[in-house]
Design a protein around this motif. Sequence first.
Motif, mmCIF file in Angstrom:
data_model
loop_
_atom_site.group_PDB
_atom_site.id
_atom_site.type_symbol
_atom_site.label_atom_id
_atom_site.label_comp_id
_atom_site.label_asym_id
_atom_site.label_seq_id
_atom_site.Cartn_x
_atom_site.Cartn_y
_atom_site.Cartn_z
ATOM 1 N N THR A 174 0.855 -1.180 0.000
ATOM 2 C CA THR A 174 0.000 0.000 0.000
ATOM 3 C C THR A 174 0.897 1.238 0.000
ATOM 4 O OG1 THR A 174 -1.667 -1.195 1.274
ATOM 5 C CG2 THR A 174 -1.818 1.217 1.247
ATOM 6 N N PRO A 175 0.802 2.097 -1.026
ATOM 7 C CA PRO A 175 1.724 3.231 -1.142
ATOM 8 C C PRO A 175 1.802 4.110 0.107
ATOM 9 C CG PRO A 175 0.497 2.964 -3.173
ATOM 10 C CD PRO A 175 -0.115 2.006 -2.187
ATOM 11 N N SER A 176 0.674 4.335 0.772
ATOM 12 C CA SER A 176 0.681 5.208 1.948
ATOM 13 C C SER A 176 1.277 4.533 3.179
ATOM 14 C CB SER A 176 -0.743 5.674 2.266
ATOM 15 O OG SER A 176 -1.582 4.548 2.532
ATOM 16 N N GLU A 177 1.298 3.200 3.188
ATOM 17 C CA GLU A 177 1.806 2.477 4.352
ATOM 18 C C GLU A 177 3.327 2.546 4.437
ATOM 19 O OE1 GLU A 177 1.315 -0.129 7.792
ATOM 20 O OE2 GLU A 177 0.125 1.401 6.744
ATOM 21 N N VAL A 178 3.983 2.613 3.283
ATOM 22 C CA VAL A 178 5.448 2.602 3.262
ATOM 23 C C VAL A 178 6.044 3.810 3.985
ATOM 24 C CG1 VAL A 178 7.480 2.678 1.777
ATOM 25 C CG2 VAL A 178 5.575 1.165 1.200
ATOM 26 N N PRO A 179 5.693 5.053 3.612
ATOM 27 C CA PRO A 179 6.272 6.195 4.331
ATOM 28 C C PRO A 179 5.833 6.254 5.786
ATOM 29 C CG PRO A 179 4.608 6.924 2.762
ATOM 30 C CD PRO A 179 4.871 5.479 2.478
ATOM 31 N N ARG A 180 4.638 5.772 6.075
ATOM 32 C CA ARG A 180 4.181 5.767 7.467
ATOM 33 C C ARG A 180 5.085 4.895 8.336
ATOM 34 N NH1 ARG A 180 1.907 3.093 11.314
ATOM 35 N NH2 ARG A 180 1.820 1.157 10.117
ATOM 36 N N VAL A 181 5.364 3.685 7.860
ATOM 37 C CA VAL A 181 6.220 2.764 8.608
ATOM 38 C C VAL A 181 7.646 3.292 8.690
ATOM 39 C CG1 VAL A 181 7.247 0.450 8.570
ATOM 40 C CG2 VAL A 181 4.806 0.735 8.102
ATOM 41 N N MET A 182 8.153 3.830 7.587
ATOM 42 C CA MET A 182 9.515 4.340 7.582
ATOM 43 C C MET A 182 9.674 5.532 8.528
ATOM 44 S SD MET A 182 10.466 4.023 3.508
ATOM 45 C CE MET A 182 12.173 4.551 3.710
ATOM 46 N N ALA A 183 8.681 6.403 8.553
ATOM 47 C CA ALA A 183 8.743 7.553 9.456
ATOM 48 C C ALA A 183 8.691 7.096 10.911
ATOM 49 C CB ALA A 183 7.590 8.514 9.158
ATOM 50 N N ALA A 184 7.858 6.114 11.191
ATOM 51 C CA ALA A 184 7.749 5.598 12.561
ATOM 52 C C ALA A 184 9.060 4.969 13.019
ATOM 53 C CB ALA A 184 6.608 4.586 12.647
ATOM 54 N N GLN A 185 9.804 4.382 12.088
ATOM 55 C CA GLN A 185 11.073 3.735 12.413
ATOM 56 C C GLN A 185 12.265 4.682 12.280
ATOM 57 O OE1 GLN A 185 11.698 0.628 13.498
ATOM 58 N NE2 GLN A 185 9.615 -0.186 13.444
ATOM 59 N N GLY A 186 12.045 5.875 11.753
ATOM 60 C CA GLY A 186 13.108 6.854 11.631
ATOM 61 C C GLY A 186 14.183 6.486 10.627
ATOM 62 N N VAL A 187 13.783 5.941 9.468
ATOM 63 C CA VAL A 187 14.751 5.528 8.447
ATOM 64 C C VAL A 187 14.424 6.181 7.111
ATOM 65 C CG1 VAL A 187 15.183 3.299 9.553
ATOM 66 C CG2 VAL A 187 13.413 3.480 7.783
ATOM 67 N N ARG A 188 15.423 6.225 6.237
ATOM 68 C CA ARG A 188 15.230 6.750 4.888
ATOM 69 C C ARG A 188 15.424 5.655 3.835
ATOM 70 N NH1 ARG A 188 17.651 12.105 5.326
ATOM 71 N NH2 ARG A 188 17.758 12.230 3.065
ATOM 72 N N THR A 189 15.750 4.436 4.284
ATOM 73 C CA THR A 189 15.886 3.301 3.358
ATOM 74 C C THR A 189 15.134 2.106 3.918
ATOM 75 O OG1 THR A 189 18.049 4.008 2.519
ATOM 76 C CG2 THR A 189 17.466 1.695 2.221
ATOM 77 N N LEU A 190 14.300 1.506 3.091
ATOM 78 C CA LEU A 190 13.558 0.287 3.426
ATOM 79 C C LEU A 190 13.919 -0.772 2.400
ATOM 80 C CD1 LEU A 190 11.232 -1.493 4.633
ATOM 81 C CD2 LEU A 190 9.677 -0.239 3.122
ATOM 82 N N ILE A 191 14.219 -1.977 2.886
ATOM 83 C CA ILE A 191 14.499 -3.116 2.003
ATOM 84 C C ILE A 191 13.527 -4.235 2.356
ATOM 85 C CG2 ILE A 191 16.207 -4.792 1.214
ATOM 86 C CD1 ILE A 191 18.387 -2.866 2.225
#
Length: 240
Positions: A174-191
């Motif tokens: 889900t496009p909106s879920e990706v930045p939400r999770v990344m922001a919550a984890q404080g990261v700029r790269t998700l693999i």
Amino acid sequence: MILLISDLHLEEERPDISRAFLHFLQTRASQAEALYILGDFFEVWIGDDAISPFQRSVAQALRQLSDAGTRIFLMHGNRDFLLGRAFCREAGCTLLNDPSRVELAGEQVLLMHGDSLCTQDEAYMRLRRWLRNPLSLFILRHLPLATRHKLARKLRKESRSQTAMKASAIVDVTPSEVPRVMAAQGVRTLIHGHTHRPAEHALQVAGQPARRIVLGDWDKQGWALQIDGQGWTLAPFPLA
């Protein structure tokens, strides 16, 4: 050098993938500082107490790599979420939580299998919550082996038929879920893996440039993300 792979779906019925993986361990992975396997390593796993000779041979190959000095990290996927610490001890690897934040090449990176990002697939998300519940896991691990085999076959069959009928967007993240999770984890790269759609996607997280790297599945070819002095390279390679 660090290597990341996912979605090998190892099974006896695909000896070409098994051979390619063993070759990968003996060549590229043997030169790596660390190997991360982000889920769906096996096509199915019904419990550490039901390990087959084929699966044990894979564990032994991992142990040889680990004993030679490569650190191995393993994450659950939606196919092998019953992988346990007994297998990891035998294989010489460390079981990672999903998600896990790790440091790679000096950067904090979020690692996931990826299925939890597919929130538009509401039926699957309900099933996932039930299967990952600690009580459900306890019950599943203590069912008779014959019952677990039968249940695994049923789930695989239903998964394939339902996925074939669902819209492509529903079985993707889900496009909106990706930045939400990344922001919550404080990261700029998700693999992550899971979707079998290898690519690198640019996005914005909290107003900052970020990226999502999707690992490929091993089927007609293998895929690996390599991090070394030359940079981050996601590329396929032949199984033969």
